[in-house]
Design a protein around this motif. Structure first.
Motif, PDB file in Angstrom:
ATOM      1  N   PRO A   1       0.835  -1.204   0.000  1.00  0.00           N
ATOM      2  CA  PRO A   1       0.000   0.000   0.000  1.00  0.00           C
ATOM      3  C   PRO A   1       0.868   1.252   0.000  1.00  0.00           C
ATOM      4  N   LEU A   2       0.319   2.355  -0.513  1.00  0.00           N
ATOM      5  CA  LEU A   2       1.021   3.635  -0.551  1.00  0.00           C
ATOM      6  C   LEU A   2       0.256   4.665   0.288  1.00  0.00           C
ATOM      7  N   ILE A   3       0.968   5.415   1.095  1.00  0.00           N
ATOM      8  CA  ILE A   3       0.395   6.533   1.860  1.00  0.00           C
ATOM      9  C   ILE A   3       1.182   7.788   1.510  1.00  0.00           C
ATOM     10  N   ARG A   4       0.446   8.877   1.301  1.00  0.00           N
ATOM     11  CA  ARG A   4       1.114  10.128   0.959  1.00  0.00           C
ATOM     12  C   ARG A   4       1.679  10.776   2.223  1.00  0.00           C
TER      13      ARG A   4
ATOM     14  N   VAL B   1       4.173   1.402   2.554  1.00  0.00           N
ATOM     15  CA  VAL B   1       4.045   1.088   3.977  1.00  0.00           C
ATOM     16  C   VAL B   1       3.573  -0.353   4.108  1.00  0.00           C
ATOM     17  N   GLU B   2       3.635  -0.909   5.299  1.00  0.00           N
ATOM     18  CA  GLU B   2       3.126  -2.251   5.544  1.00  0.00           C
ATOM     19  C   GLU B   2       1.604  -2.203   5.654  1.00  0.00           C
ATOM     20  N   TRP B   3       0.963  -3.364   5.461  1.00  0.00           N
ATOM     21  CA  TRP B   3      -0.503  -3.427   5.443  1.00  0.00           C
ATOM     22  C   TRP B   3      -1.122  -2.981   6.770  1.00  0.00           C
TER      23      TRP B   3
ATOM     24  N   ILE C   1      -3.992  -0.124   6.881  1.00  0.00           N
ATOM     25  CA  ILE C   1      -5.354  -0.394   7.363  1.00  0.00           C
ATOM     26  C   ILE C   1      -5.698   0.532   8.530  1.00  0.00           C
ATOM     27  N   GLU C   2      -4.748   0.700   9.452  1.00  0.00           N
ATOM     28  CA  GLU C   2      -4.985   1.577  10.599  1.00  0.00           C
ATOM     29  C   GLU C   2      -5.200   3.024  10.146  1.00  0.00           C
TER      30      GLU C   2
ATOM     31  N   ARG D   1      -8.901   7.620   9.053  1.00  0.00           N
ATOM     32  CA  ARG D   1      -9.396   8.684   8.173  1.00  0.00           C
ATOM     33  C   ARG D   1     -10.890   8.531   7.894  1.00  0.00           C
ATOM     34  N   PHE D   2     -11.346   7.288   7.681  1.00  0.00           N
ATOM     35  CA  PHE D   2     -12.780   7.062   7.501  1.00  0.00           C
ATOM     36  C   PHE D   2     -13.549   7.578   8.715  1.00  0.00           C
ATOM     37  N   ASP D   3     -13.054   7.256   9.888  1.00  0.00           N
ATOM     38  CA  ASP D   3     -13.726   7.644  11.123  1.00  0.00           C
ATOM     39  C   ASP D   3     -13.760   9.166  11.262  1.00  0.00           C
ATOM     40  N   GLU D   4     -12.654   9.832  10.926  1.00  0.00           N
ATOM     41  CA  GLU D   4     -12.599  11.295  11.012  1.00  0.00           C
ATOM     42  C   GLU D   4     -13.596  11.941  10.054  1.00  0.00           C
ATOM     43  N   ILE D   5     -13.642  11.448   8.819  1.00  0.00           N
ATOM     44  CA  ILE D   5     -14.554  12.002   7.813  1.00  0.00           C
ATOM     45  C   ILE D   5     -16.002  11.780   8.222  1.00  0.00           C
ATOM     46  N   LYS D   6     -16.286  10.586   8.740  1.00  0.00           N
ATOM     47  CA  LYS D   6     -17.650  10.246   9.133  1.00  0.00           C
ATOM     48  C   LYS D   6     -18.124  11.142  10.277  1.00  0.00           C
TER      49      LYS D   6
END
Length: 481
Positions: free
Chosen positions: A295-298, A306-308, A312-313, A318-323
C-alpha cells in the motif's frame, strides 16, 4: 427400446451407448486401448492406427475410435498380433519424431513418450532409424503466444480438429504430403495468419509440437509447476475456470514469490477447458514489475510504501474522522467486476453496515444498468435465463449490440458450433461487419441509433402476422398488453 448395446472386449462385458465408438466405450469402462489421435471433444479419424482391434466375424483389423459399437460384438483388443502391430506403428511414428526431451516442454506429460515407455521403445531398442533430414519441417516462433516445432509433430490432427470443431475458427490444416506433411495456418508464418492465440491447439496437442512461449527465456514443462490452483479468469464475465500453475522465483539462491508459469483451461462449466488469448496468456500482469506490491500513503506530498497494518490503521482512522465531521454519506465505495461475487457482496456489506453509507457502486453499472433493468422487466431477473452451454443447441440465435468474438470469445465458440455442427440459424444485427457475420444466415445493418425502432418493428411484425406463441404467452407471461 434400450439406449445401450452390449459388447464384449477381451471377454469382458461392456455396456456401450448407442452410436458410441468401441474405443470410447472401452475407455469409459476402464479398458485403456492405446491411442494418440483420439480425444473425447473432437471427431475421430483413426490416423494414429494404435487403437486397432479385431471383431469376431470381420476379417479385417479395424480402428476402434472410428468403429461404432453394435449389439453382441466380440472384440479382441489385446493379443500378440495386435500388440506387435502397435509396436511397429509406434516405432515408425518415433522414427519421424524429434524426441529431444531436454528441450521439450511436454517432457514428463508427452503421450508419445508414455506410449514409447509402455512398449519399451527406448532410443536403443528401435528397429527403424530416425529420419534426420526433414524437408519443410522447422520451428515457427513468429506467433506472440505459441511456438510450433513441426519436427515434433506426429500428424495426429488433433490441433486441426480442435481449431475447427471446438473453437470454430478453422485456421489450421495439413499442408504437403508424405514426409513433407506438416500443420500450417494457411500462411507461411504463423504471425501472418488469422489465429487469435486462444491456445486450444496447445492444450490438445499430445506431444511437444505446439508449446507456450518461453517464460523469462525458459521453456516451461508441466513438471516444472510446483503448485496448481483452480480459479476464475479475471477478464470478462463468462467466468471461465482456469488451472494456474506456479513456481517460486529464486533470487540469490532463496525462493521468493510464486510466479505464474502456466495456464490451463479446466474441463468444467462454463468453458469446458477452452480459454481465450487473455485467459491463457494474459495473466503475466500479476508478476509485472510495475504492479504495486505494498500500500502507498502520501507523506510530505509523496506516496511511500508502507506495511498493510499501517495502511489499514490509517484508512480506518481517516474514515472515522470524515464520518464524524461530515456524516456517513460523505463516504462511498466503488467495487470491481474483476473480483468474485462473494468479494463484491462483502464489499457492499462493509460500506453499508460498517461505514454506514448508502453510497456503493460497481463498474458494471456504467455499461449494464440499462441491460439489467430491461432484463428485469422482461424476464423477472437482470441475468441470463439460460446456461452458456445451451447456446450450442439453440435453433435460432440473434446477436445484436455484441461483438461476441472479441468481448466474450468463449461464448462465441458455442455460437459457432451451433451453426457449424447443429445447423442453427444465426442472425446478426450490427452496422459493423463483426467476425460472427462470417457464420450468419442473415446479417442486417441497421442505422446507428435505430435499435429500439427495429426491435419494436420486429415485435410488431410478429404480432401483426400472428406468429407469436399464444399458448406460451397465456401460460407463462403477465402484463403482456
Amino acid at each position: 427400446m434400450s439406449d445401450t448395446v452390449n459388447i464384449f472386449i477381451d471377454n469382458v462385458p461392456v455396456a456401450a451407448n448407442k452410436g458410441e465408438t468401441i474405443l470410447s466405450a472401452a475407455i469409459r469402462n476402464g479398458i485403456n486401448i492405446p491411442n494418440l489421435c483420439y480425444h473425447k471433444k473432437i471427431s475421430h479419424t483413426g490416423s494414429c492406427r494404435l487403437c486397432i482391434v479385431r471383431i469376431e466375424g470381420n476379417p479385417k483389423i479395424v480402428t476402434s475410435c472410428t468403429t461404432p459399437a453394435e449389439e453382441g460384438q466380440k472384440i479382441t483388443a489385446f493379443s500378440p498380433e495386435l500388440e506387435a502391430a502397435r509396436k511397429t506403428v509406434l516405432d515408425l511414428q518415433l522414427s519421424d519424431h524429434n524426441d529431444d526431451c531436454i528441450n521439450c516442454y511436454k517432457d514428463g506429460t508427452c503421450e508419445l513418450q508414455d506410449m514409447a515407455f509402455q512398449y519399451d521403445l527406448g532410443t536403443d531398442k528401435r528397429k527403424y532409424p530416425r529420419i534426420t533430414t526433414k524437408a519443410d519441417k522447422c520451428l515457427d516462433t513468429t506467433s506472440q503466444v505459441v511456438d510450433f516445432d513441426s519436427s515434433k509433430c506426429i500428424q495426429c490432427g488433433r490441433c486441426i480438429k480442435a481449431c475447427d470443431e471446438i473453437q470454430g475458427k478453422g485456421v489450421l490444416s495439413f499442408m504437403h504430403r508424405g514426409i513433407k506433411s506438416t500443420v500450417k495456418t494457411g500462411t507461411e508464418l504463423w504471425v501472418d495468419s488469422t489465429c487469435d492465440g486462444c491456445g486450444e491447439c496447445v492444450q490438445i496437442c499430445p506431444v511437444g509440437a505446439l508449446s507456450l512461449k518461453p517464460v523469462n527465456g525458459k521453456r516451461i514443462r508441466s513438471k516444472d509447476v510446483e503448485k496448481s490452483v483452480n480459479t476464475t479468469c479475471p477478464y470478462c464475465g463468462v467466468g471461465c475456470q482456469l488451472q494456474v500453475g506456479t513456481k517460486k522465483d529464486v533470487v540469490n539462491g532463496v525462493a521468493s514469490q510464486d510466479r505464474i508459469i502456466k495456464i490451463t483451461g479446466v474441463d468444467t462449466v462454463p468453458n469446458q477447458g477452452s480459454t481465450c488469448v487473455k485467459g491463457r496468456f494474459g495473466t503475466d500482469f500479476v508478476n509485472h514489475p510495475d504492479r504495486l506490491r505494498k500500500p502507498l500513503i502520501r507523506k510530505d506530498g509523496k506516496l511511500v510504501e508502507v506495511e498493510w497494518a499501517e495502511a489499514i490503521e490509517y484508512t480506518a482512522k481517516r474514515f472515522d474522522e470524515i464520518k464524524k465531521k461530515n456524516g456517513a454519506e460523505a463516504l462511498a465505495g466503488l467495487s470491481s467486476a474483476r473480483v468474485t461475487n462473494e468479494n463484491n457482496y462483502l464489499f457492499q456489506k462493509f460500506v453499508r453496515s460498517v461505514m454506514g453509507s448508502p453510497n456503493v457502486d460497481h463498474c458494471a453499472r456504467l455499461c449494464h444498468a440499462s441491460t439489467v433493468a430491461g432484463l428485469a422487466i422482461s424476464f423477472g431477473s437482470g441475468a441470463m435465463t439460460n446456461s452458456i452451454a445451451e447456446l450450442e443447441y439453440a435453433k435460432v440465435i440473434l446477436v445484436t449490440g455484441s461483438n461476441t468474438t472479441e468481448t466474450h470469445p468463449v461464448i462465441s465458440t458455442y455460437i459457432k458450433r451451433a451453426v457449424q455442427k447443429h445447423g442453427a440459424k444465426l442472425i446478426v444485427v450490427d452496422p459493423r461487419q463483426i467476425d460472427l457475420t462470417r457464420y450468419a444466415t442473415m446479417w442486417l445493418r441497421q442505422r446507428n441509433g435505430t435499435d429500439i425502432a427495429w426491435l419494436n418493428g420486429m415485435v410488431q411484425a410478429i404480432i401483426a402476422n400472428g406468429w407469436e406463441n399464444k399458448d406460451f404467452i397465456a401460460n407463462h407471461t403477465e402484463n403482456y398488453e
